[in-house]
Design an enzyme around this catalytic site. Structure first.
Site, PDB file in Angstrom:
ATOM      1  N   THR A 195       0.826  -1.227   0.000  1.00 59.29           N
ATOM      2  CA  THR A 195       0.000   0.000   0.000  1.00 59.29           C
ATOM      3  C   THR A 195       0.853   1.267   0.000  1.00 59.29           C
ATOM      4  OG1 THR A 195      -0.279   0.038   2.426  1.00 59.29           O
ATOM      5  CG2 THR A 195      -1.914  -1.190   1.153  1.00 59.29           C
ATOM      6  N   LEU A 241      -2.554   5.095  -0.023  1.00 55.74           N
ATOM      7  CA  LEU A 241      -3.985   4.776  -0.017  1.00 55.74           C
ATOM      8  C   LEU A 241      -4.107   3.283   0.310  1.00 55.74           C
ATOM      9  CD1 LEU A 241      -6.721   6.039  -0.483  1.00 55.74           C
ATOM     10  CD2 LEU A 241      -6.550   5.383  -2.878  1.00 55.74           C
ATOM     11  N   HIS A 242      -4.398   3.002   1.587  1.00 53.59           N
ATOM     12  CA  HIS A 242      -4.331   1.613   2.057  1.00 53.59           C
ATOM     13  C   HIS A 242      -5.580   0.792   1.709  1.00 53.59           C
ATOM     14  CE1 HIS A 242      -0.867   2.795   4.516  1.00 53.59           C
ATOM     15  NE2 HIS A 242      -1.576   3.790   4.998  1.00 53.59           N
ATOM     16  N   ASP A 243      -6.690   1.128   2.377  1.00 53.34           N
ATOM     17  CA  ASP A 243      -7.847   0.221   2.361  1.00 53.34           C
ATOM     18  C   ASP A 243      -8.463  -0.032   0.981  1.00 53.34           C
ATOM     19  OD1 ASP A 243      -7.556  -0.138   5.070  1.00 53.34           O
ATOM     20  OD2 ASP A 243      -8.981   1.431   5.604  1.00 53.34           O
TER      21      ASP A 243
END
Ligand code: BDR
Ligand code: CA
Length: 315
Positions: A195, A241-243
């Protein structure tokens, strides 16, 4: 079109919000429910925030179930400095319309998975894994009935974002993460190694800002807030931008490079609490876990921009 039945477990959270907006805008997914957990902000706020985003997306048909207010064995820890005190950056909180799902998150997960054929329902995990761990404790057959569990969590080569070795979601409830990784489920794990490659650059944010819909405006506002925090708190130019990577993987697995592995979580040492030990020396034929080592970041942002663009724009 056959749609992928999916539960989204999250703690919105600015990046959780973008992930929800992406999922709600993707007709390939049948979002059965959104379950929320205490994480980035306390549980009553993550639940309200999920309902706010659901309303912005015009998807009041999807039930939102509130879940665990605290980790299995530890006091709750939050990440307000990265998400704002209310959890959705600068977005002014409002009391959302639409019902709160019947019963707590863990029960909803058990019910939704157990009433469908084995392997049919997948779950995207975007916060501390408390709800899924509780569901697994409640229903011992859950692990064999679940489809893929796609997790945003963990860190290996990249190091941690809370401590030297731990990523927030696993660090916040390492005992729950250990239950999930130890359950025998098929887990696809998108940790910081992946990520951190998906950065919301100025050009990528602008592309979303040009889309004139409420969901796109909201997604762009989340990204702008993260950009400001990243520049002032962390000192990086563009925020990771992880999720949304979990949803991107479900929609476009070809955008990610995964390696079979076995993942174990450190639960006893305070120094390395929440560290994910990723062992690649496994038999790929029987490995239950996969770890993301690479991702096509342009591809992920194109996917988000495309999903948020109304069809009539012809883009
Ligand atoms: C994870 O922690 C949270 O702050 C984010 O929403 C994401 O799920 C990244 O470490
Ligand atoms: Ca999250």
């Amino acid at each position: 079109m056959s749609r992928l039945p999916l539960i989204i477990d999250c703690d919105p959270g600015v990046d959780d919000a973008v992930a929800l907006l992406l999922a709600f805008a993707s007709p390939e997914l049948e979002v059965l429910a959104v379950t929320t957990v205490a994480g980035n902000v306390p549980g009553h706020r993550t639940q309200r925030n999920a309902r706010m985003i659901r309303q912005i997306a015009g998807r009041e048909d999807v039930p939102v179930h509130g879940g665990a207010e605290r980790p299995l064995k530890r006091p709750p820890a939050h990440a307000g400095e990265f998400h704002g005190p209310e959890g959705l950056g600068d977005l002014q909180p409002f009391e959302p319309a639409g019902i709160i799902g019947d019963g707590p998150a863990a029960n909803a997960i058990v019910d939704l998975v157990m009433k469908r054929p084995a392997g049919e329902v997948s779950i995207a995990m975007m916060g501390p894994m408390t709800n899924l761990a509780l569901a697994m404790k409640r229903e011992r057959r859950l692990a064999e009935r679940l489809g893929t569990v796609v997790v945003m969590g963990g860190a290996r080569s990249e190091g941690g974002n809370v401590t030297a070795s731990a990523e927030f979601n696993v660090w916040a409830d390492p005992d729950a993460a250990a239950v999930v990784f130890g359950s025998g489920c098929e887990v696809v794990c998108l940790g910081l190694d992946a990520t951190h490659q998906v950065r919301a650059t100025e050009a990528r944010i602008r592309a979303i800002e040009t889309i004139r819909t409420e969901p796109a405006r909201t997604a762009a506002a989340m990204l702008r807030f993260s950009q400001r925090v990243e520049r002032t708190v962390v000192g990086w130019e563009a925020a990771p931008l992880h999720d949304p990577c979990t949803i991107a993987w479900l929609l476009r697995p070809d955008l990610f490079q995964l390696r079979p592995c076995r993942i174990e979580v450190e639960t006893s040492s305070e120094l390395t609490r929440g560290h994910t030990a990723v062992e690649f020396r496994v038999d790929p034929a029987t490995a239950r876990h996969r770890w993301a080592v690479g991702v096509d970041a342009d591809g992920v942002f194109d996917l988000i921009t495309g999903a948020l663009t109304p069809a009539e724009d012809g883009r």
